[in-house]
Design an enzyme around this catalytic site. Sequence first.
Site, short mmCIF file in Angstrom:
data_model
loop_
_atom_site.label_atom_id
_atom_site.label_comp_id
_atom_site.label_asym_id
_atom_site.label_seq_id
_atom_site.Cartn_x
_atom_site.Cartn_y
_atom_site.Cartn_z
N ARG A 78 11.84 -7.14 12.13
CA ARG A 78 12.80 -7.92 10.56
C ARG A 78 12.84 -9.67 10.79
O ARG A 78 12.89 -10.63 9.25
CB ARG A 78 13.21 -7.02 9.75
CG ARG A 78 13.16 -5.71 9.32
CD ARG A 78 11.90 -5.93 8.02
NE ARG A 78 11.57 -4.31 8.06
CZ ARG A 78 10.36 -4.06 8.21
NH1 ARG A 78 9.37 -4.59 8.99
NH2 ARG A 78 10.09 -3.02 7.40
N HIS A 108 0.63 -5.49 2.58
CA HIS A 108 1.32 -5.00 3.45
C HIS A 108 2.77 -5.25 3.57
O HIS A 108 3.43 -6.51 2.70
CB HIS A 108 0.45 -5.09 4.85
CG HIS A 108 -1.05 -4.67 4.80
ND1 HIS A 108 -1.35 -3.46 5.25
CD2 HIS A 108 -2.09 -5.25 4.39
CE1 HIS A 108 -2.40 -4.01 5.02
NE2 HIS A 108 -2.61 -4.85 4.33
N GLU A 132 -1.91 -6.88 6.93
CA GLU A 132 -0.19 -6.62 8.27
C GLU A 132 -0.16 -7.46 8.77
O GLU A 132 -1.17 -8.03 9.55
CB GLU A 132 -0.36 -5.55 8.67
CG GLU A 132 1.02 -4.45 8.94
CD GLU A 132 2.22 -5.39 7.80
OE1 GLU A 132 3.03 -4.20 7.49
OE2 GLU A 132 2.48 -6.64 8.49
N ARG A 133 0.90 -7.76 9.81
CA ARG A 133 1.54 -8.56 10.33
C ARG A 133 1.37 -8.07 11.89
O ARG A 133 0.92 -6.83 11.51
CB ARG A 133 3.01 -8.55 10.60
CG ARG A 133 3.41 -8.50 12.23
CD ARG A 133 4.24 -7.88 12.89
NE ARG A 133 6.05 -7.38 11.64
CZ ARG A 133 6.75 -8.07 12.02
NH1 ARG A 133 6.57 -9.24 12.77
NH2 ARG A 133 7.92 -7.67 11.65
N LYS A 168 7.96 4.52 16.59
CA LYS A 168 8.88 3.14 16.41
C LYS A 168 10.02 4.12 16.87
O LYS A 168 11.35 3.26 17.11
CB LYS A 168 9.32 2.97 14.86
CG LYS A 168 8.21 2.28 14.51
CD LYS A 168 8.48 2.16 12.84
CE LYS A 168 6.49 1.65 12.48
NZ LYS A 168 6.97 1.33 10.63
N ARG A 205 -6.10 0.73 4.25
CA ARG A 205 -5.28 1.03 2.99
C ARG A 205 -4.48 0.29 2.05
O ARG A 205 -4.05 0.97 0.32
CB ARG A 205 -3.81 1.23 3.93
CG ARG A 205 -3.27 0.03 4.75
CD ARG A 205 -2.06 1.20 5.96
NE ARG A 205 -1.45 -0.38 6.75
CZ ARG A 205 -2.10 -0.90 7.82
NH1 ARG A 205 -3.49 -0.51 8.39
NH2 ARG A 205 -1.03 -2.12 8.27
N HIS A 208 0.72 -0.80 -0.40
CA HIS A 208 0.00 -0.02 -0.41
C HIS A 208 1.45 1.38 0.31
O HIS A 208 1.98 1.53 0.50
CB HIS A 208 -1.23 -0.33 1.53
CG HIS A 208 0.52 0.45 2.56
ND1 HIS A 208 0.40 0.68 2.51
CD2 HIS A 208 0.00 -1.08 3.61
CE1 HIS A 208 0.99 0.68 4.48
NE2 HIS A 208 1.00 -0.31 4.16
N GLN A 241 2.03 4.67 1.50
CA GLN A 241 2.06 5.68 2.12
C GLN A 241 1.36 6.27 3.39
O GLN A 241 0.12 6.62 2.95
CB GLN A 241 2.43 7.03 2.39
CG GLN A 241 3.35 7.29 4.22
CD GLN A 241 3.74 8.64 3.60
OE1 GLN A 241 2.81 9.70 3.21
NE2 GLN A 241 4.57 9.28 4.25
O1 LIG Z 1 4.10 -0.81 11.83
C1 LIG Z 1 3.82 -1.78 10.73
O2 LIG Z 1 2.69 -2.26 10.57
C2 LIG Z 1 4.73 -1.64 9.68
C3 LIG Z 1 4.49 -1.62 8.41
O3 LIG Z 1 4.24 -0.07 7.83
O4 LIG Z 1 5.67 -0.88 9.95
P1 LIG Z 1 7.44 -1.86 9.52
O5 LIG Z 1 7.55 -1.50 8.47
O6 LIG Z 1 7.95 -1.06 10.99
O7 LIG Z 1 7.16 -3.46 10.06
#
Ligand SMILES: O=C(O)[C@@H](CO)OP(=O)(O)O
Length: 206
Positions: free
Chosen positions: A116, A158, A88-89, A99, A61, A10, A12
């Site tokens: 990661r 994602h 997304e996770r 972060k 998104r 997606h 930003q």
């Molecule tokens: O916050 C999140 O869900 C992910 C993707 O935006 O972040 P990251 O890239 O840190 O895994």
Amino acid sequence: MERLLVLVRHGQSEWNLKNLFTGWKDPDLTERGVAEARAAGGKLKDLKLTFDVAYTSALSRAQRTLALLLEELGQPDLETIRDEALNERDYGDLTGMNKDEAREKFGEEQVHVWRRSFDVPPPGGESLEMTAERVLPYYRSEILPRVIAGERVIVAAHGNSLRALIMDLEGLSPEEILKRELGTGAPIVYRLSDDGSIASVQDLKD
Ligand SMILES: O=C(O)[C@@H](CO)OP(=O)(O)O
């Protein structure tokens, strides 16, 4: 027979811009994210690619990125299947946290491992391995058969749900996936062989 699979993260999101862990939360795209989605459609149009079916997650998104991309491509009414398997996770207890604040609180290395690594989940959340345990079965049962049958498929999802798929698709090790990042709104064009293996990859990032 052409077997086309395009993956695109997606554009930003508002929480990307604020540098917040997002996971299953549902912020909208920023204006930049909208522009990235349209630009992705333009890149695919320049390659004269069109699709038979699209897949996306249950999060807006990704859904909006796909809709904007398809509008630019001239396929606004393409069959689109939404499923939370592509979400997304889940970042668990980190969701909504900045972060940089997380790095100060837990240390740079720990946050990098949570973000990661393959098998270390953030507290209360999903590791990439756990994300793959819902992404891969869905891909193998719903998406791959249609690609193998010759349907041209695009998946808008994602960063980490696509990393889980790409790790399997490209046969990456946990060490290799640690270094793999996906740009927002950057399509990756795969052409697959009849056994689902990769014949070619074209990364359309800027
Ligand atoms: O916050 C999140 O869900 C992910 C993707 O935006 O972040 P990251 O890239 O840190 O895994």
